[in-house]
Scaffold this motif. Structure first.
Motif, PDB file in Angstrom:
ATOM      1  N   LEU A 165       5.843  17.715   7.697  1.00 47.28           N
ATOM      2  CA  LEU A 165       6.383  16.827   6.670  1.00 47.28           C
ATOM      3  C   LEU A 165       5.423  16.689   5.503  1.00 47.28           C
ATOM      4  O   LEU A 165       5.833  16.691   4.330  1.00 47.28           O
ATOM      5  CB  LEU A 165       6.671  15.455   7.273  1.00 47.28           C
ATOM      6  N   ALA A 166       4.134  16.532   5.789  1.00 50.05           N
ATOM      7  CA  ALA A 166       3.143  16.413   4.715  1.00 50.05           C
ATOM      8  C   ALA A 166       3.138  17.656   3.834  1.00 50.05           C
ATOM      9  O   ALA A 166       3.051  17.569   2.605  1.00 50.05           O
ATOM     10  CB  ALA A 166       1.769  16.165   5.312  1.00 50.05           C
ATOM     11  N   ASP A 167       3.250  18.835   4.437  1.00 50.77           N
ATOM     12  CA  ASP A 167       3.295  20.065   3.651  1.00 50.77           C
ATOM     13  C   ASP A 167       4.579  20.163   2.833  1.00 50.77           C
ATOM     14  O   ASP A 167       4.563  20.611   1.676  1.00 50.77           O
ATOM     15  CB  ASP A 167       3.200  21.276   4.589  1.00 50.77           C
ATOM     16  N   ALA A 168       5.716  19.723   3.419  1.00 51.06           N
ATOM     17  CA  ALA A 168       6.996  19.824   2.713  1.00 51.06           C
ATOM     18  C   ALA A 168       7.039  18.909   1.495  1.00 51.06           C
ATOM     19  O   ALA A 168       7.626  19.261   0.466  1.00 51.06           O
ATOM     20  CB  ALA A 168       8.141  19.483   3.673  1.00 51.06           C
ATOM     21  N   LEU A 169       6.430  17.721   1.604  1.00 48.02           N
ATOM     22  CA  LEU A 169       6.467  16.795   0.467  1.00 48.02           C
ATOM     23  C   LEU A 169       5.567  17.266  -0.663  1.00 48.02           C
ATOM     24  O   LEU A 169       5.820  16.981  -1.832  1.00 48.02           O
ATOM     25  CB  LEU A 169       6.057  15.390   0.935  1.00 48.02           C
ATOM     26  N   ALA A 182      13.545  19.691   9.104  1.00 48.09           N
ATOM     27  CA  ALA A 182      14.383  20.057   7.955  1.00 48.09           C
ATOM     28  C   ALA A 182      15.143  18.846   7.417  1.00 48.09           C
ATOM     29  O   ALA A 182      15.156  18.593   6.203  1.00 48.09           O
ATOM     30  CB  ALA A 182      15.347  21.167   8.352  1.00 48.09           C
ATOM     31  N   ASP A 183      15.775  18.077   8.319  1.00 49.54           N
ATOM     32  CA  ASP A 183      16.537  16.905   7.878  1.00 49.54           C
ATOM     33  C   ASP A 183      15.637  15.858   7.241  1.00 49.54           C
ATOM     34  O   ASP A 183      15.967  15.275   6.191  1.00 49.54           O
ATOM     35  CB  ASP A 183      17.289  16.291   9.061  1.00 49.54           C
ATOM     36  N   LEU A 184      14.483  15.586   7.867  1.00 44.42           N
ATOM     37  CA  LEU A 184      13.583  14.564   7.328  1.00 44.42           C
ATOM     38  C   LEU A 184      13.015  14.981   5.974  1.00 44.42           C
ATOM     39  O   LEU A 184      12.892  14.166   5.064  1.00 44.42           O
ATOM     40  CB  LEU A 184      12.442  14.297   8.313  1.00 44.42           C
ATOM     41  N   SER A 185      12.656  16.255   5.832  1.00 41.49           N
ATOM     42  CA  SER A 185      12.101  16.730   4.555  1.00 41.49           C
ATOM     43  C   SER A 185      13.105  16.553   3.425  1.00 41.49           C
ATOM     44  O   SER A 185      12.761  16.069   2.340  1.00 41.49           O
ATOM     45  CB  SER A 185      11.686  18.195   4.679  1.00 41.49           C
ATOM     46  N   ALA A 186      14.364  16.944   3.679  1.00 35.84           N
ATOM     47  CA  ALA A 186      15.391  16.816   2.644  1.00 35.84           C
ATOM     48  C   ALA A 186      15.666  15.354   2.316  1.00 35.84           C
ATOM     49  O   ALA A 186      15.774  14.970   1.146  1.00 35.84           O
ATOM     50  CB  ALA A 186      16.672  17.509   3.101  1.00 35.84           C
ATOM     51  N   PHE A 187      15.778  14.524   3.353  1.00 33.50           N
ATOM     52  CA  PHE A 187      16.074  13.105   3.135  1.00 33.50           C
ATOM     53  C   PHE A 187      14.944  12.416   2.378  1.00 33.50           C
ATOM     54  O   PHE A 187      15.185  11.662   1.424  1.00 33.50           O
ATOM     55  CB  PHE A 187      16.312  12.416   4.481  1.00 33.50           C
ATOM     56  N   GLY A 208      12.680  13.799   0.462  1.00 34.15           N
ATOM     57  CA  GLY A 208      12.609  14.312  -0.908  1.00 34.15           C
ATOM     58  C   GLY A 208      13.611  13.624  -1.819  1.00 34.15           C
ATOM     59  O   GLY A 208      13.274  13.249  -2.948  1.00 34.15           O
ATOM     60  N   ASP A 209      14.849  13.445  -1.344  1.00 33.54           N
ATOM     61  CA  ASP A 209      15.858  12.753  -2.151  1.00 33.54           C
ATOM     62  C   ASP A 209      15.475  11.295  -2.376  1.00 33.54           C
ATOM     63  O   ASP A 209      15.650  10.764  -3.484  1.00 33.54           O
ATOM     64  CB  ASP A 209      17.216  12.824  -1.454  1.00 33.54           C
ATOM     65  N   MET A 210      14.950  10.641  -1.342  1.00 35.70           N
ATOM     66  CA  MET A 210      14.593   9.226  -1.484  1.00 35.70           C
ATOM     67  C   MET A 210      13.437   9.051  -2.460  1.00 35.70           C
ATOM     68  O   MET A 210      13.436   8.127  -3.284  1.00 35.70           O
ATOM     69  CB  MET A 210      14.241   8.632  -0.118  1.00 35.70           C
ATOM     70  N   ILE A 211      12.443   9.916  -2.388  1.00 34.49           N
ATOM     71  CA  ILE A 211      11.316   9.834  -3.328  1.00 34.49           C
ATOM     72  C   ILE A 211      11.801  10.044  -4.744  1.00 34.49           C
ATOM     73  O   ILE A 211      11.373   9.371  -5.681  1.00 34.49           O
ATOM     74  CB  ILE A 211      10.233  10.861  -2.939  1.00 34.49           C
ATOM     75  N   GLY A 212      12.746  10.972  -4.927  1.00 36.63           N
ATOM     76  CA  GLY A 212      13.297  11.192  -6.265  1.00 36.63           C
ATOM     77  C   GLY A 212      14.029   9.985  -6.800  1.00 36.63           C
ATOM     78  O   GLY A 212      13.981   9.693  -7.999  1.00 36.63           O
ATOM     79  N   GLU A 268       0.806  -1.208   0.000  1.00 43.35           N
ATOM     80  CA  GLU A 268       0.000   0.000   0.000  1.00 43.35           C
ATOM     81  C   GLU A 268       0.846   1.268   0.000  1.00 43.35           C
ATOM     82  O   GLU A 268       0.311   2.350  -0.170  1.00 43.35           O
ATOM     83  CB  GLU A 268      -0.920  -0.004   1.226  1.00 43.35           C
ATOM     84  N   SER A 269       2.126   1.184   0.218  1.00 46.02           N
ATOM     85  CA  SER A 269       2.955   2.382   0.332  1.00 46.02           C
ATOM     86  C   SER A 269       4.335   2.131  -0.259  1.00 46.02           C
ATOM     87  O   SER A 269       4.822   1.010  -0.297  1.00 46.02           O
ATOM     88  CB  SER A 269       3.082   2.805   1.805  1.00 46.02           C
ATOM     89  N   ASP A 270       4.963   3.234  -0.716  1.00 42.13           N
ATOM     90  CA  ASP A 270       6.342   3.185  -1.184  1.00 42.13           C
ATOM     91  C   ASP A 270       7.315   3.477  -0.039  1.00 42.13           C
ATOM     92  O   ASP A 270       8.420   2.948  -0.008  1.00 42.13           O
ATOM     93  CB  ASP A 270       6.555   4.207  -2.305  1.00 42.13           C
ATOM     94  N   LEU A 271       6.881   4.330   0.886  1.00 46.65           N
ATOM     95  CA  LEU A 271       7.696   4.682   2.057  1.00 46.65           C
ATOM     96  C   LEU A 271       6.829   4.604   3.304  1.00 46.65           C
ATOM     97  O   LEU A 271       5.662   5.005   3.281  1.00 46.65           O
ATOM     98  CB  LEU A 271       8.262   6.104   1.924  1.00 46.65           C
ATOM     99  N   GLN A 272       7.408   4.069   4.368  1.00 44.95           N
ATOM    100  CA  GLN A 272       6.730   4.043   5.657  1.00 44.95           C
ATOM    101  C   GLN A 272       7.561   4.847   6.658  1.00 44.95           C
ATOM    102  O   GLN A 272       8.769   4.636   6.752  1.00 44.95           O
ATOM    103  CB  GLN A 272       6.577   2.613   6.163  1.00 44.95           C
ATOM    104  N   LEU A 273       6.912   5.742   7.383  1.00 44.89           N
ATOM    105  CA  LEU A 273       7.593   6.590   8.350  1.00 44.89           C
ATOM    106  C   LEU A 273       6.849   6.527   9.673  1.00 44.89           C
ATOM    107  O   LEU A 273       5.620   6.668   9.715  1.00 44.89           O
ATOM    108  CB  LEU A 273       7.651   8.038   7.856  1.00 44.89           C
TER     109      LEU A 273
END
Length: 415
Positions: free
Chosen positions: A221-225, A183-188, A190-194, A154-159
């Motif tokens: 986090l939801a807003d940043a993604l 900040a760290d989680l948003s950047a990480f 974002g890179d992983m989703i890419g 059901e998901s590509d990433l689980q957090l």
């Protein structure tokens, strides 16, 4: 009228890396159906009494590993498992407590999922509990609370978010622990989703479970993604892996949580139960071995003598090549030593870039016009994109060079 039996209650306590120096720990008192009867945060003396205790060891105190082991009984040999982990651990395997979470046999060997925890940390936690008269029935790792998700999941990433820690796992990957910093989680992420979903218009599916104390972090986090991901919000229950009836993770192949209390940390009751379960099968096996020995004793002795001669020869050759080194997995140890000697002498190693290019050159003789237009080398695998090569030649090269060298056309690489 028949009455239903009372449900058994279990005390689950989350012990993080700061305990017992910071003695307060969150706890939950729940029954087998997953119903919470009480919960709170406090030192050991304030935890509920007279109920079975299950300790959830905070995720940052363990690490998750995936290794390939030989098929057969060697996959259960602690020495073989420790040797397979040797290059992945910062400290010697002898100082670590290794717990097998799951095993799956494949053609190339046994794929094992392992949780590694420092023995010193386990001794500290269990010693403090025993000194207070509390004897945990189980010690589980919080890493086991985030289930694997396959390609059809059901998901590509689980957090998972709770104060002090963020647990992340992607489809087919292993759980890792990050800081609970926006900040760290948003950047990480974002890179992983890419990396997971390149060049696709479909947004990534992120399952986010958050402790009530982390609601603002989850919203940030939801807003940043933003448009890059579809985020599903659910509550995070760190104790879900310890309660059989808790509606926590669901997978197609459910793997029960592995108890860290084994080996040197096994409790007396667990050892007695294990011996009781094995008594009858062992008696049957012993009887069968006696009958077999009586019928084929001559062949067994002959085969043992032949095996002894072979083992002695192998040990002599091994000790000559690697004096003073214990023999665990001879082939892998000798290959590693051979690569080491090659590096010292300036020669290429078997998994080096020059060796892979030499492999490609050796089978390319029939198509000298094919030219390399792109090259990528990562973790022992060489990826090449070729121009001026027909489909038949591409298929031939792929067959001969797989899996160490990957071949693609320039068109496939987007050149």
């Amino acid at each position: 009228m028949r009455t239903s039996p009372p449900t058994r209650q279990t005390l689950c306590v989350l012990i993080d890396e700061h305990w017992p120096h910071e003695p307060a720990a969150p706890w939950v008192l729940a029954d087998d159906a997953g119903v919470i009867h009480a919960q709170g945060t406090g030192p050991l003396a304030e935890w509920p009494q007279d109920v079975p205790l299950v300790v959830i060891l905070g995720a940052s105190q363990s690490s998750w590993h995936r290794v390939t082991l030989p098929l057969g009984g060697a996959a259960f040999d602690p020495r073989v498992i420790a040797y397979a982990l040797e290059d992945a651990l910062l400290e010697a395997p002898q100082a670590q407590h290794i717990t097998v979470v799951d095993r799956q046999n494949e053609a190339t060997g046994t794929q094992a999922e392992l949780i590694v925890t420092a023995q010193a940390r386990l001794r500290t936690v269990i010693g403090e509990l025993h000194a207070a008269g509390r004897h945990p029935r189980q010690v589980l790792s919080e890493l086991q609370g985030i289930a694997p998700t396959g390609p059809a999941g059901e998901s590509d990433l689980q957090l998972r978010l709770r104060p002090g820690a963020a647990l992340l796992r992607h489809a087919g990957g292993m759980p890792i622990v990050l800081r609970d910093d926006l900040a760290d989680l948003s950047a990480f992420l974002g890179d992983m989703i890419g990396d997971l979903l390149p060049a696709t218009s479909k947004p990534a599916r992120v399952e986010l479970r958050a402790d009530p104390a982390c609601r603002s972090l989850a919203a940030g986090l939801a807003d940043a993604l933003g448009a890059h991901a579809t985020v599903t919000h659910r509550p995070y229950a760190w104790w879900s892996s310890a309660i059989p009836g808790h509606p926590g993770e669901r997978t197609a192949r459910q793997v029960p949580a592995a108890n860290l209390l084994h080996g040197d940390f096994a409790t007396g009751a667990d050892g007695a139960r294990r011996a009781g379960r094995l008594r009858r099968p062992l008696a049957v096996a012993a009887g069968a071995l006696i009958v077999l020995a009586a019928v084929t004793v001559a062949d067994i002795l002959r085969m043992r003598a032949a095996v002894a001669v072979l083992e002695e020869d192998i040990e002599n050759r091994f000790s000559t090549a690697l004096p003073g080194t214990p023999m665990v997995m001879p082939e892998s140890q000798l290959n590693r030593q051979l690569d080491h000697l090659r590096q010292r002498s300036g020669a290429v190693t078997r998994d080096g870039l020059l060796f892979r290019l030499d492999q490609f050159a050796a089978v390319r003789a029939e198509a000298p016009a094919a030219s390399i237009v792109a090259l990528d080398y990562r973790e022992g695998t060489l990826s090449l994109a070729l121009a001026d090569a027909d489909a038949r030649e591409i298929d031939r090269l792929r067959t001969l060079l797989a899996p160490d060298v990957e071949i693609a056309t320039a068109l496939e690489e987007g050149q």
